[in-house]
Design a protein around this motif. Structure first.
Motif, PDB file in Angstrom:
ATOM      1  N   THR B   9       4.653  -5.842   7.113  1.00 14.16           N
ATOM      2  CA  THR B   9       3.492  -5.122   7.650  1.00 14.16           C
ATOM      3  C   THR B   9       3.020  -4.107   6.629  1.00 14.16           C
ATOM      4  OG1 THR B   9       4.315  -5.387   9.888  1.00 14.16           O
ATOM      5  CG2 THR B   9       2.696  -3.652   9.550  1.00 14.16           C
ATOM      6  N   TYR B  10       1.720  -4.013   6.448  1.00 10.97           N
ATOM      7  CA  TYR B  10       1.183  -2.991   5.551  1.00 10.97           C
ATOM      8  C   TYR B  10      -0.047  -2.341   6.163  1.00 10.97           C
ATOM      9  CZ  TYR B  10      -0.339  -0.463   1.493  1.00 10.97           C
ATOM     10  OH  TYR B  10      -0.709   0.541   0.658  1.00 10.97           O
ATOM     11  N   THR B  11      -0.036  -1.015   6.213  1.00 10.44           N
ATOM     12  CA  THR B  11      -1.160  -0.265   6.767  1.00 10.44           C
ATOM     13  C   THR B  11      -1.766   0.610   5.684  1.00 10.44           C
ATOM     14  OG1 THR B  11       0.070  -0.212   8.818  1.00 10.44           O
ATOM     15  CG2 THR B  11      -1.867   1.186   8.700  1.00 10.44           C
ATOM     16  N   ALA B  22      -3.562  -4.149   7.262  1.00 11.89           N
ATOM     17  CA  ALA B  22      -4.069  -5.307   6.527  1.00 11.89           C
ATOM     18  C   ALA B  22      -3.162  -6.513   6.683  1.00 11.89           C
ATOM     19  CB  ALA B  22      -4.232  -4.959   5.056  1.00 11.89           C
ATOM     20  N   VAL B  23      -1.867  -6.253   6.760  1.00 13.46           N
ATOM     21  CA  VAL B  23      -0.915  -7.339   6.957  1.00 13.46           C
ATOM     22  C   VAL B  23      -0.052  -6.952   8.155  1.00 13.46           C
ATOM     23  CG1 VAL B  23       1.029  -8.588   5.957  1.00 13.46           C
ATOM     24  CG2 VAL B  23      -0.867  -7.901   4.504  1.00 13.46           C
ATOM     25  N   ASN B  24       0.072  -7.886   9.090  1.00  6.11           N
ATOM     26  CA  ASN B  24       0.693  -7.527  10.358  1.00  6.11           C
ATOM     27  C   ASN B  24       1.825  -8.482  10.731  1.00  6.11           C
ATOM     28  OD1 ASN B  24       1.235  -6.495  12.834  1.00  6.11           O
ATOM     29  ND2 ASN B  24      -0.869  -6.630  13.626  1.00  6.11           N
ATOM     30  N   GLY B  25       3.070  -8.046  10.487  1.00  5.84           N
ATOM     31  CA  GLY B  25       4.243  -8.811  10.917  1.00  5.84           C
ATOM     32  C   GLY B  25       4.288 -10.243  10.425  1.00  5.84           C
ATOM     33  N   VAL B  26       4.166 -10.436   9.118  1.00  2.00           N
ATOM     34  CA  VAL B  26       4.154 -11.800   8.598  1.00  2.00           C
ATOM     35  C   VAL B  26       5.571 -12.273   8.250  1.00  2.00           C
ATOM     36  CG1 VAL B  26       3.375 -13.258   6.686  1.00  2.00           C
ATOM     37  CG2 VAL B  26       1.805 -11.629   7.729  1.00  2.00           C
ATOM     38  N   ASP B  27       5.976 -13.389   8.854  1.00  2.00           N
ATOM     39  CA  ASP B  27       7.223 -14.068   8.497  1.00  2.00           C
ATOM     40  C   ASP B  27       6.842 -15.323   7.738  1.00  2.00           C
ATOM     41  OD1 ASP B  27       9.232 -12.478   9.805  1.00  2.00           O
ATOM     42  OD2 ASP B  27       8.327 -13.154  11.682  1.00  2.00           O
ATOM     43  N   LEU B  28       7.420 -15.482   6.558  1.00  2.00           N
ATOM     44  CA  LEU B  28       6.983 -16.584   5.717  1.00  2.00           C
ATOM     45  C   LEU B  28       8.145 -17.088   4.875  1.00  2.00           C
ATOM     46  CD1 LEU B  28       4.256 -17.949   4.956  1.00  2.00           C
ATOM     47  CD2 LEU B  28       4.102 -16.330   3.078  1.00  2.00           C
ATOM     48  N   ASN B  54       4.994  -9.184  -5.889  1.00  2.00           N
ATOM     49  CA  ASN B  54       5.540  -8.729  -7.171  1.00  2.00           C
ATOM     50  C   ASN B  54       5.675  -7.202  -7.216  1.00  2.00           C
ATOM     51  OD1 ASN B  54       2.943  -7.930  -7.599  1.00  2.00           O
ATOM     52  ND2 ASN B  54       2.860  -8.661  -9.700  1.00  2.00           N
ATOM     53  N   GLY B  55       5.815  -6.623  -6.035  1.00  2.00           N
ATOM     54  CA  GLY B  55       6.176  -5.211  -5.981  1.00  2.00           C
ATOM     55  C   GLY B  55       5.065  -4.249  -6.344  1.00  2.00           C
ATOM     56  N   LEU B  56       3.810  -4.651  -6.208  1.00  2.00           N
ATOM     57  CA  LEU B  56       2.733  -3.718  -6.518  1.00  2.00           C
ATOM     58  C   LEU B  56       2.463  -2.796  -5.352  1.00  2.00           C
ATOM     59  CD1 LEU B  56       0.222  -5.827  -8.577  1.00  2.00           C
ATOM     60  CD2 LEU B  56       1.476  -3.833  -9.323  1.00  2.00           C
ATOM     61  N   ILE B  57       2.602  -3.299  -4.130  1.00  2.00           N
ATOM     62  CA  ILE B  57       2.518  -2.377  -3.005  1.00  2.00           C
ATOM     63  C   ILE B  57       3.762  -2.489  -2.155  1.00  2.00           C
ATOM     64  CG2 ILE B  57       0.091  -1.765  -2.685  1.00  2.00           C
ATOM     65  CD1 ILE B  57      -0.450  -4.178  -1.231  1.00  2.00           C
ATOM     66  N   LYS B  58       4.164  -1.350  -1.666  1.00  2.00           N
ATOM     67  CA  LYS B  58       5.389  -1.280  -0.881  1.00  2.00           C
ATOM     68  C   LYS B  58       5.043  -1.488   0.580  1.00  2.00           C
ATOM     69  CE  LYS B  58       9.520   1.230  -1.019  1.00  2.00           C
ATOM     70  NZ  LYS B  58      10.422   2.172  -1.302  1.00  2.00           N
ATOM     71  N   PRO B  59       5.735  -2.418   1.255  1.00  2.00           N
ATOM     72  CA  PRO B  59       5.393  -2.654   2.651  1.00  2.00           C
ATOM     73  C   PRO B  59       5.618  -1.413   3.516  1.00  2.00           C
ATOM     74  CG  PRO B  59       7.382  -3.865   2.023  1.00  2.00           C
ATOM     75  CD  PRO B  59       6.817  -3.266   0.778  1.00  2.00           C
ATOM     76  N   THR B  60       4.767  -1.222   4.524  1.00  2.00           N
ATOM     77  CA  THR B  60       4.961  -0.144   5.480  1.00  2.00           C
ATOM     78  C   THR B  60       6.253  -0.415   6.257  1.00  2.00           C
ATOM     79  OG1 THR B  60       2.567  -0.066   5.669  1.00  2.00           O
ATOM     80  CG2 THR B  60       3.813   1.181   7.287  1.00  2.00           C
ATOM     81  N   SER B  61       6.451  -1.680   6.622  1.00  2.00           N
ATOM     82  CA  SER B  61       7.734  -2.095   7.186  1.00  2.00           C
ATOM     83  C   SER B  61       7.943  -3.562   6.888  1.00  2.00           C
ATOM     84  CB  SER B  61       7.774  -1.830   8.693  1.00  2.00           C
ATOM     85  OG  SER B  61       6.833  -2.650   9.339  1.00  2.00           O
ATOM     86  N   GLY B  62       9.171  -4.020   7.019  1.00  2.00           N
ATOM     87  CA  GLY B  62       9.472  -5.411   6.715  1.00  2.00           C
ATOM     88  C   GLY B  62      10.042  -5.586   5.326  1.00  2.00           C
TER      89      GLY B  62
END
Lengths: 268, 287
Positions: B9-11, B22-28, B54-62
């Motif tokens: 998840t990313y806010t 922008a990204v909400n609970g994605v399992d992939l 590739n580690g450019l943004i840190k997830p809010t969670s997950g």
């Protein structure tokens, strides 16, 4: 890191402060700054601070925002306060090795910290509550009388509007280029001073190239719409001032008077 | 498993009025060596999602695992992750900065600390793959045409030979010829290197053409991750979330609506021809 820069960022809202005429807000901010510099002692400084706290409370902005605007100037605050702390002569309080900390030094440095913080937060309150477009509009109107002596008020305001308009775009662009170069293994936040300087080249060159491209495109777009300067140009949104604007101005002036009066405590 | 995410998840701008998830609970889970197409309309979270890989943004969670390694773990050097996962941004030609084409492609490999010979070999090989002719190598990249610039920028990431290559809208703003060229070269790269390749696009047609698996994003959520026939069998749902299915698929859906008993998971022209032939034979309308 780059997203932390909040100076000049508009924070939309519906408070009385947001609704004030921008011209009045600029004048009031100027009065507030004069107020801060005319304060001679902690009591009168307190009165100036009270004015800020009240305006801030009315603006309903989150407290976090003010703290965030403080972040970039922390080094300035630290350096100023340290200089004041160590280099003012007077009655020594603490003495370490050859350095003496004096009563006067402590007082001045604390005074400076409060003044600087109030200065930055006071002026960010203006930019937080006024959209950049309104702000430059107000500046243009205030400079209008100077056009009589051939001062290019409209052109200046237009340049400011464009500059302000492109700050977020450029920040975004810088962010994107930084990410792209990081993805190619650029190391931006480690290494010696020279290495860091060199690491900036892959960011600055694309940034310059795209700024020039943007400038050219914008100039072309403006010309296509027959832009030819300020003469005979009317406004879509005309700034109007009302009773509440004058009331706010009077309050600011009253506080200033209070600050001047309270200065007498310095000499008692 | 090459790429794996857990409840990612990313806010953006958390705690301000501009807040947006922008990204909400994605399992992939993406297997090694797959050529994946990622589609979704503007603002569906595609670009944000790939920047986590590739580690450019840190997830809010997950969590994000690359090659079984949690890349946001403290013990992991994020730079190594970036060499393992190459990311080509949208309009990558705007990141070009060197004096010559050669130097620009060599920037990534140089950052990896490779030797001169190795760098040269990689740059020349990648340039050849992308159809950048050797006489261009000493030219200034700013003198090139848009399409050439784009290919130089893509080469800059490919030359790092990442295990995973991600391209964000690699053909945006190019003409059909340039588009076909770049997609062909991406396919070549995938075949030759055997690496995992992710391509973000909003054109279903392009993705249908080359992807082995398709990830469909909708409003920050994973809509589905499946093979093209499985995805296009759900043509109606895909249209409902505002994405267009390939034109051939549309035709087959319409045929079915008209009462013709024909399969609808058709998404390429050759396969469409085959399906129509089979149908006509079955109906006895072909000699």
């Amino acid at each position: 890191m780059i997203k932390d820069i909040t100076i000049g960022q508009y924070f939309p809202g519906d408070s009385p402060v947001h609704k004030l005429d921008a011209r009045f807000k600029i004048v009031i901010t100027a009065i507030f700054i004069i107020m801060l510099f005319s304060a001679d002692n902690f009591i009168s400084l307190g009165a100036a601070l009270l004015f800020f706290v009240l305006s801030f409370a009315v603006s309903k902005l989150p407290l976090k925002l003010i703290l965030k605007s403080m972040r970039p100037i922390v080094p300035v605050i630290v350096i100023t306060s340290l200089l004041n702390l160590f280099f003012i002569d007077g009655v020594t309080v603490i003495s370490i090795w050859k350095i003496n900390i004096t009563q006067q030094g402590l007082r001045t440095s604390l005074f400076m910290i409060i003044r600087l913080i109030a200065l930055i937060s006071g002026s960010s309150l203006l930019t937080y509550t006024t959209s950049p477009i309104t702000l430059t509009d107000a500046i243009e109107q205030m400079l209008k009388p100077l056009e009589k002596i051939k001062f290019p008020a409209h052109e200046l305001a237009m340049m400011m509007t464009i500059a302000l308009r492109f700050i977020p775009t450029l920040i975004e662009e810088t962010d994107k280029i930084m990410s792209a170069q990081k993805a190619r293994g650029a190391e931006l936040d480690s290494g010696t001073f020279i290495e860091r300087g060199k690491a900036l080249i892959p960011i600055l060159i694309p940034l310059f190239v795209s700024s020039f491209r943007r400038a050219e495109e914008l100039a072309l777009a403006m010309e296509c719409r027959c832009y030819n300067g300020g003469e005979g140009r009317t406004k879509l949104k005309v700034l109007v001032s009302g009773g509440s604007d004058f009331a706010a101005l009077c309050t600011a002036i009253l506080f200033w008077c209070a600050v001047l009066l309270l200065n007498v405590y310095t000499y008692l | 498993m090459m790429i794996k995410t857990e409840k990612l998840t990313y806010t953006y701008s958390q705690g301000t009025p501009f807040e947006k998830t922008a990204v909400n609970g994605v399992d992939l889970e993406i297997e090694e060596g797959t050529l994946v197409g990622i589609i979704g309309h503007t603002g569906s979270g595609k670009s944000t999602l790939i920047q986590h890989f590739n580690g450019l943004i840190k997830p809010t969670s997950g969590k994000v695992f690359i090659d079984g390694e949690d890349i946001y773990d403290k013990s992991v050097n994020i730079r190594d992750v970036r060499f393992k996962v190459g990311l080509v941004f949208q309009y990558p030609e705007y990141q070009i900065f060197e004096e010559t084409v050669f130097k620009d492609i060599a920037y990534g490999p140089k950052n990896m600390g490779l030797g001169e010979d190795e760098i040269k070999e990689r740059v020349m090989q990648t340039a050849e793959l992308l159809g950048i002719s050797p006489e261009l190598m000493e030219r200034s990249p700013f003198e090139l045409s848009g399409g050439q610039k784009r290919r130089v920028a893509i080469a800059g990431v490919m030359a790092m030979r990442p295990k995973v290559l991600i391209l964000d809208e690699p053909t945006a703003g190019l003409d059909p010829k340039g588009r076909a060229m770049i997609f062909g070269q991406i396919r070549d790269y995938h075949e030759k290197s055997g690496s995992t390749v992710l391509v973000v696009s909003h054109s279903m047609e392009d993705v249908a053409d080359f992807a082995q698996k398709i990830l469909v994003m909708d409003h920050g959520k994973k809509f589905c991750y499946a093979t093209p026939p499985e995805v296009f069998a759900r043509a109606e749902e895909i249209s409902a979330i505002g994405l267009s299915v390939p034109q051939v698929t549309k035709i087959f859906s319409l045929l079915r609506e008209k009462g013709i008993d024909i399969r609808t998971d058709v998404y390429t022209v050759p396969f469409a021809v085959k399906t129509i032939k089979e149908y006509l034979e079955k109906e006895g309308q072909l000699p």
